[in-house]
Motif scaffolding. Structure first.
Motif, mmCIF file in Angstrom:
data_model
loop_
_atom_site.group_PDB
_atom_site.id
_atom_site.type_symbol
_atom_site.label_atom_id
_atom_site.label_comp_id
_atom_site.label_asym_id
_atom_site.label_seq_id
_atom_site.Cartn_x
_atom_site.Cartn_y
_atom_site.Cartn_z
ATOM 1 N N GLN A 6 0.828 -1.203 0.000
ATOM 2 C CA GLN A 6 0.000 0.000 0.000
ATOM 3 C C GLN A 6 0.865 1.257 0.000
ATOM 4 O OE1 GLN A 6 -3.348 -0.044 -0.374
ATOM 5 N NE2 GLN A 6 -3.189 2.182 -0.578
ATOM 6 N N ILE A 7 1.949 1.224 0.782
ATOM 7 C CA ILE A 7 2.857 2.374 0.840
ATOM 8 C C ILE A 7 3.499 2.614 -0.519
ATOM 9 C CG2 ILE A 7 5.058 3.176 1.778
ATOM 10 C CD1 ILE A 7 4.260 1.787 4.426
ATOM 11 N N ILE A 8 4.002 1.529 -1.142
ATOM 12 C CA ILE A 8 4.623 1.649 -2.455
ATOM 13 C C ILE A 8 3.605 2.147 -3.480
ATOM 14 C CG2 ILE A 8 5.696 0.365 -4.350
ATOM 15 C CD1 ILE A 8 6.983 -1.445 -2.245
ATOM 16 N N ALA A 9 2.391 1.623 -3.404
ATOM 17 C CA ALA A 9 1.329 2.035 -4.335
ATOM 18 C C ALA A 9 1.054 3.528 -4.223
ATOM 19 C CB ALA A 9 0.058 1.240 -4.045
ATOM 20 N N GLU A 10 0.908 4.023 -2.994
ATOM 21 C CA GLU A 10 0.633 5.452 -2.785
ATOM 22 C C GLU A 10 1.805 6.318 -3.242
ATOM 23 O OE1 GLU A 10 -0.319 5.837 1.319
ATOM 24 O OE2 GLU A 10 -2.255 4.806 1.151
ATOM 25 N N ASN A 11 3.029 5.837 -2.999
ATOM 26 C CA ASN A 11 4.208 6.617 -3.389
ATOM 27 C C ASN A 11 4.368 6.685 -4.910
ATOM 28 O OD1 ASN A 11 4.843 7.149 -0.754
ATOM 29 N ND2 ASN A 11 6.424 5.579 -0.582
ATOM 30 N N ILE A 12 4.131 5.566 -5.582
ATOM 31 C CA ILE A 12 4.238 5.568 -7.047
ATOM 32 C C ILE A 12 3.228 6.549 -7.634
ATOM 33 C CG2 ILE A 12 3.866 4.213 -9.145
ATOM 34 C CD1 ILE A 12 4.984 1.792 -7.636
ATOM 35 N N SER A 13 2.008 6.493 -7.126
ATOM 36 C CA SER A 13 0.960 7.395 -7.609
ATOM 37 C C SER A 13 1.327 8.855 -7.330
ATOM 38 C CB SER A 13 -0.375 7.057 -6.935
ATOM 39 O OG SER A 13 -1.379 7.953 -7.330
ATOM 40 N N PHE A 14 1.831 9.113 -6.124
ATOM 41 C CA PHE A 14 2.176 10.491 -5.738
ATOM 42 C C PHE A 14 3.302 11.049 -6.604
ATOM 43 C CE2 PHE A 14 4.961 13.322 -3.298
ATOM 44 C CZ PHE A 14 4.073 14.348 -2.990
ATOM 45 N N TYR A 15 4.412 10.304 -6.719
ATOM 46 C CA TYR A 15 5.570 10.810 -7.458
ATOM 47 C C TYR A 15 5.305 10.835 -8.965
ATOM 48 C CZ TYR A 15 8.299 10.651 -3.158
ATOM 49 O OH TYR A 15 8.776 10.885 -1.893
ATOM 50 N N ARG A 16 4.467 9.930 -9.456
ATOM 51 C CA ARG A 16 4.100 9.962 -10.877
ATOM 52 C C ARG A 16 3.360 11.265 -11.204
ATOM 53 N NH1 ARG A 16 -0.531 9.180 -13.270
ATOM 54 N NH2 ARG A 16 -1.533 8.139 -11.511
ATOM 55 N N LYS A 17 2.409 11.613 -10.348
ATOM 56 C CA LYS A 17 1.650 12.851 -10.557
ATOM 57 C C LYS A 17 2.539 14.077 -10.376
ATOM 58 C CE LYS A 17 -2.700 10.714 -9.139
ATOM 59 N NZ LYS A 17 -3.710 10.580 -8.052
ATOM 60 N N GLU A 18 3.482 13.998 -9.416
ATOM 61 C CA GLU A 18 4.426 15.100 -9.220
ATOM 62 C C GLU A 18 5.276 15.322 -10.468
ATOM 63 O OE1 GLU A 18 5.709 17.106 -6.143
ATOM 64 O OE2 GLU A 18 3.526 17.019 -6.214
ATOM 65 N N ALA A 19 5.598 14.219 -11.157
ATOM 66 C CA ALA A 19 6.404 14.308 -12.376
ATOM 67 C C ALA A 19 5.558 14.676 -13.587
ATOM 68 C CB ALA A 19 7.115 12.983 -12.625
ATOM 69 N N GLY A 20 4.240 14.766 -13.409
ATOM 70 C CA GLY A 20 3.354 15.135 -14.511
ATOM 71 C C GLY A 20 3.195 14.036 -15.544
ATOM 72 N N LEU A 21 3.242 12.781 -15.105
ATOM 73 C CA LEU A 21 3.137 11.647 -16.014
ATOM 74 C C LEU A 21 1.811 10.914 -15.829
ATOM 75 C CD1 LEU A 21 6.708 10.121 -15.539
ATOM 76 C CD2 LEU A 21 5.936 11.470 -17.491
ATOM 77 N N THR A 22 1.295 10.383 -16.919
ATOM 78 C CA THR A 22 0.137 9.495 -16.824
ATOM 79 C C THR A 22 0.649 8.077 -16.578
ATOM 80 O OG1 THR A 22 0.125 9.001 -19.186
ATOM 81 C CG2 THR A 22 -1.133 10.941 -18.466
ATOM 82 N N GLN A 23 -0.255 7.176 -16.258
ATOM 83 C CA GLN A 23 0.150 5.783 -16.066
ATOM 84 C C GLN A 23 0.748 5.212 -17.350
ATOM 85 O OE1 GLN A 23 -3.284 3.667 -14.584
ATOM 86 N NE2 GLN A 23 -2.919 4.322 -12.472
ATOM 87 N N ALA A 24 0.162 5.565 -18.477
ATOM 88 C CA ALA A 24 0.654 5.056 -19.764
ATOM 89 C C ALA A 24 2.059 5.585 -20.064
ATOM 90 C CB ALA A 24 -0.309 5.448 -20.877
ATOM 91 N N GLU A 25 2.301 6.864 -19.750
ATOM 92 C CA GLU A 25 3.613 7.460 -20.005
ATOM 93 C C GLU A 25 4.673 6.849 -19.104
ATOM 94 O OE1 GLU A 25 2.206 11.915 -21.482
ATOM 95 O OE2 GLU A 25 2.403 11.457 -19.364
ATOM 96 N N LEU A 26 4.319 6.620 -17.841
ATOM 97 C CA LEU A 26 5.267 5.971 -16.928
ATOM 98 C C LEU A 26 5.565 4.558 -17.395
ATOM 99 C CD1 LEU A 26 6.924 5.861 -14.340
ATOM 100 C CD2 LEU A 26 4.835 5.242 -13.092
#
Length: 208
Positions: A6-26
């Motif tokens: 859960q921690i890893i999931a929340e962090n991936i989502s948080f830092y992905r959005k911080e980087a301005g990336l969509t799931q597809a782009e990541l």
């Protein structure tokens, strides 16, 4: 293990959005499918250590930050900064006491506390730069510039128009503000352009 997922999931989502990336782009950058990224962010699975390292490099963070509880880390950050700044003032106080004991006739020993201000601001600036707090970095830079000018003014012997020393930080302050504004606008422009390109590349559904 579930908590870690859960921690890893929340962090991936948080830092992905911080980087301005969509799931597809990541997913594309990591050579995975967007479904895999979606599963990571839903805590249904988690990436291997090599992928975590690649992701951390992409986000500009460490692997530890990706797997650490951000809520606890966020609470600890201000305390670490305060303790470090407090250490500067402790050293300044010790130096002040020792100077007054060893050389009681020495004048302006109180200037030690004035000198401690830019030193403390430098410590503050380092932490804010590490934590990527751009606005607080600007605050730290401002305190350093003006406090150094104050140190020079209070240390130098009285001279006519000595207060002109406070004119020196003005252009530096303007440059610091412009640089902060440029970095923020540049990031916003990049995000806007990336989204616009993505929007222009959308495939229209066939007309019936």
């Amino acid at each position: 293990m579930d908590d870690l997922k859960q921690i890893i999931a929340e962090n991936i989502s948080f830092y992905r959005k911080e980087a301005g990336l969509t799931q597809a782009e990541l997913a594309e950058k990591l050579s995975y499918t967007d479904k895999a990224v979606s599963k990571w962010e839903r805590a249904e699975s988690y990436p291997d250590i090599a992928t975590l390292a690649a992701m951390a490099k992409l986000f500009g963070v460490t692997v530890n930050e990706l797997i650490a509880d951000r809520k606890k880390t966020k609470k600890a950050k201000p305390l670490v900064c305060l303790l470090s700044c407090g250490l500067v003032w402790l050293v300044a106080t010790i130096a002040y006491v020792l100077l007054n004991m060893i050389a009681p006739n020495l004048e302006k020993t109180w200037l030690i506390f004035i000198y401690a201000v830019p030193v403390c601001a430098i410590v503050f600036l380092v932490f804010m730069a590490i934590w990527k707090q751009k606005l607080l970095v600007l605050v730290g830079e401002s305190i350093i510039m003006w406090s150094i000018a104050a140190c020079v003014f209070l240390t130098m012997p009285p001279i006519p128009n000595g207060f002109f020393v406070f004119f020196l930080p003005i252009p530096l302050q303007i440059l610091a503000v412009l640089w902060y504004d440029y970095r923020n606008k540049g990031k916003a422009k990049f995000t806007f352009n990336r989204r616009r390109v993505k929007s222009n590349n959308k495939v229209e559904p066939p007309q019936e």
